[in-house]
Design a protein around this motif. Structure first.
Motif, short mmCIF file in Angstrom:
data_model
loop_
_atom_site.label_atom_id
_atom_site.label_comp_id
_atom_site.label_asym_id
_atom_site.label_seq_id
_atom_site.Cartn_x
_atom_site.Cartn_y
_atom_site.Cartn_z
N GLN A 33 57.49 29.19 -1.45
CA GLN A 33 56.83 28.30 -0.50
C GLN A 33 56.66 28.96 0.87
O GLN A 33 55.64 28.80 1.53
CB GLN A 33 57.62 27.00 -0.36
N GLN A 34 57.67 29.73 1.29
CA GLN A 34 57.56 30.43 2.58
C GLN A 34 56.47 31.49 2.54
O GLN A 34 55.72 31.66 3.50
CB GLN A 34 58.91 31.07 2.92
N GLU A 35 56.36 32.17 1.40
CA GLU A 35 55.32 33.19 1.25
C GLU A 35 53.93 32.54 1.28
O GLU A 35 53.01 33.05 1.92
CB GLU A 35 55.52 33.96 -0.05
N ILE A 36 53.80 31.40 0.58
CA ILE A 36 52.53 30.68 0.58
C ILE A 36 52.18 30.24 1.99
O ILE A 36 51.03 30.36 2.44
CB ILE A 36 52.61 29.45 -0.36
N ALA A 37 53.17 29.75 2.73
CA ALA A 37 52.93 29.24 4.09
C ALA A 37 52.50 30.35 5.04
O ALA A 37 51.65 30.14 5.91
CB ALA A 37 54.18 28.54 4.61
N THR A 38 53.09 31.54 4.89
CA THR A 38 52.76 32.62 5.82
C THR A 38 51.44 33.28 5.49
O THR A 38 50.84 33.93 6.36
CB THR A 38 53.87 33.70 5.79
N THR A 39 50.95 33.14 4.27
CA THR A 39 49.70 33.81 3.88
C THR A 39 48.52 32.86 3.77
O THR A 39 47.39 33.32 3.63
CB THR A 39 49.87 34.54 2.53
N ASN A 40 48.75 31.54 3.85
CA ASN A 40 47.66 30.58 3.69
C ASN A 40 47.71 29.51 4.77
O ASN A 40 48.71 28.78 4.87
CB ASN A 40 47.75 29.88 2.32
N PRO A 41 46.67 29.39 5.60
CA PRO A 41 46.63 28.28 6.54
C PRO A 41 46.51 26.96 5.79
O PRO A 41 46.12 26.94 4.62
CB PRO A 41 45.38 28.57 7.37
N LEU A 42 46.84 25.86 6.44
CA LEU A 42 46.70 24.57 5.78
C LEU A 42 45.24 24.31 5.42
O LEU A 42 44.92 23.83 4.34
CB LEU A 42 47.25 23.46 6.68
N VAL A 43 44.34 24.64 6.36
CA VAL A 43 42.89 24.59 6.10
C VAL A 43 42.29 25.83 6.74
O VAL A 43 42.51 26.09 7.93
CB VAL A 43 42.24 23.32 6.69
N SER A 44 41.54 26.59 5.98
CA SER A 44 41.02 27.86 6.49
C SER A 44 39.73 27.68 7.27
O SER A 44 39.10 26.61 7.26
CB SER A 44 40.77 28.82 5.33
N ASP A 45 39.32 28.74 7.94
CA ASP A 45 37.98 28.80 8.52
C ASP A 45 36.96 28.83 7.38
O ASP A 45 37.30 29.01 6.21
CB ASP A 45 37.82 30.06 9.38
N ARG A 46 35.69 28.70 7.74
CA ARG A 46 34.65 28.81 6.74
C ARG A 46 34.61 30.22 6.16
O ARG A 46 34.71 31.21 6.88
CB ARG A 46 33.29 28.49 7.36
N GLN A 47 34.47 30.28 4.85
CA GLN A 47 34.37 31.58 4.17
C GLN A 47 33.19 31.55 3.22
O GLN A 47 32.90 30.53 2.59
CB GLN A 47 35.65 31.87 3.38
N ASP A 48 32.51 32.67 3.12
CA ASP A 48 31.41 32.78 2.17
C ASP A 48 31.97 32.67 0.76
O ASP A 48 33.08 33.13 0.47
CB ASP A 48 30.70 34.13 2.35
N LEU A 49 31.20 32.05 -0.12
CA LEU A 49 31.68 31.87 -1.49
C LEU A 49 31.90 33.18 -2.22
O LEU A 49 32.54 33.21 -3.27
CB LEU A 49 30.72 30.99 -2.29
N SER A 50 31.39 34.27 -1.67
CA SER A 50 31.61 35.57 -2.31
C SER A 50 33.09 35.94 -2.36
O SER A 50 33.49 36.79 -3.17
CB SER A 50 30.82 36.66 -1.58
N VAL A 51 33.92 35.29 -1.52
CA VAL A 51 35.36 35.59 -1.55
C VAL A 51 35.95 35.23 -2.91
O VAL A 51 36.95 35.83 -3.34
CB VAL A 51 36.13 34.87 -0.42
N LEU A 52 35.34 34.27 -3.58
CA LEU A 52 35.85 33.88 -4.90
C LEU A 52 35.66 34.99 -5.92
O LEU A 52 36.45 35.13 -6.85
CB LEU A 52 35.15 32.61 -5.39
N GLN A 53 34.58 35.76 -5.75
CA GLN A 53 34.31 36.82 -6.72
C GLN A 53 35.42 37.85 -6.75
O GLN A 53 35.76 38.38 -7.80
CB GLN A 53 32.97 37.48 -6.39
N GLY A 54 36.01 38.12 -5.57
CA GLY A 54 37.08 39.10 -5.50
C GLY A 54 38.39 38.62 -6.10
O GLY A 54 39.31 39.42 -6.31
#
Length: 274
Positions: A33-54
């Motif tokens: 949970q700590q790792e998830i919290a440090t690497t993922n904001p609660l809600v991110s900025d806008r990202q292009d859908l191309s990030v899903l491809q990676g």
């Protein structure tokens, strides 16, 4: 006598080993949970859908085709922290963001939200236990009414305390609606549990994952239709979507990854969510 002492000693050792095992599991969960919290904001900025491809191997044809299908319909995505609360956080942020540009819906939603505390009290919730959560919910709606900027709204949802208060209140609204309509929903609950038991175990506690029953209840409680774009491994190059009860806010869901708000491209209802 010696045998009894030996058995007692063995029992104590087994108890100690079980306790140590449980503590090790809890410590591991905490580290995750700590790792998830440090690497993922609660809600991110806008990202292009191309990030899903990676996030998938290029040879993973099924998912790569479905991502391309999403790109035809949506202009960007926001990621939410996969902490078990992602549906409520995505729902709350997505709709409040849409209210920044829709004053008519904002006033309707504000009236429903204001009345919702009384609905919960009538359902048996104690007023003083839900009041702070309701006040935070209303405060954020009123900030949107005062032309709060998108950046301020995003900051509010990334403030752990405020964001979690919103999640708690949305969970309470979901629970309240399920219990109010228990005659209908009892047919969808497994394990011989009552609707109230299901709510106490699977809806009200933080970090409990959501399913279609939660989505239907919250959409109905606030009269905010939800359309979920569901990525699965079914054959075909298109993403399945489910409407609860008919779509306006749009969330994308992947097994194991949770819910994420996505936004339509400009030529397809600019800034509408889901």
């Amino acid at each position: 006598m010696a045998n009894e002492q030996q058995e007692s000693s063995q029992g104590e050792m087994e108890g100690v080993n079980c306790l140590a095992h449980d503590e090790a599991i809890m410590a591991q969960q905490d580290r995750i949970q700590q790792e998830i919290a440090t690497t993922n904001p609660l809600v991110s900025d806008r990202q292009d859908l191309s990030v899903l491809q990676g996030e998938y191997a290029s040879e993973d044809t099924i998912y790569q085709l479905k991502i391309k299908d999403l790109q035809k319909k949506y202009s960007y995505i926001r990621k939410t922290r996969p902490d078990g609360n992602c549906f409520y956080r995505a729902f709350g942020f997505a709709h409040l963001e849409s209210l920044l540009e829709d004053s008519k819906e904002l006033q309707r939603f504000k009236a429903v939200a204001a009345k919702s505390k009384l609905d919960l009290v009538n359902e048996g919730f104690t007023e003083f236990t839900i009041e702070d959560f309701h006040n935070t919910f209303m405060d954020l709606i009123e900030l949107c009414e005062k032309q709060q900027s998108l950046g301020e709204l995003l900051s509010s949802f990334n403030d752990q305390s405020m964001s979690d208060y919103i999640v708690v209140y949305l969970r309470l609204l979901t629970s309240g609606y399920l219990q109010r309509e228990h005659v209908f929903f009892t047919h969808f609950i497994e394990g011989g549990r009552s609707v109230k038991e299901f709510c106490q175990q699977e809806v009200e506690p933080m970090s409990k994952e959501s399913d279609h029953i939660h989505i239907i209840a919250l959409a109905k409680a606030l009269n905010v239709p939800v359309l979920v774009e569901y990525m699965d491994r079914g054959e075909g190059g298109t993403v399945n979507h489910h409407i609860f009860p008919e779509g306006k806010i749009i969330l994308q869901f992947r097994s194991g990854s949770g819910f994420k708000p996505v936004t339509r491209t400009i030529n397809q209802h600019h800034a509408n969510w889901f």
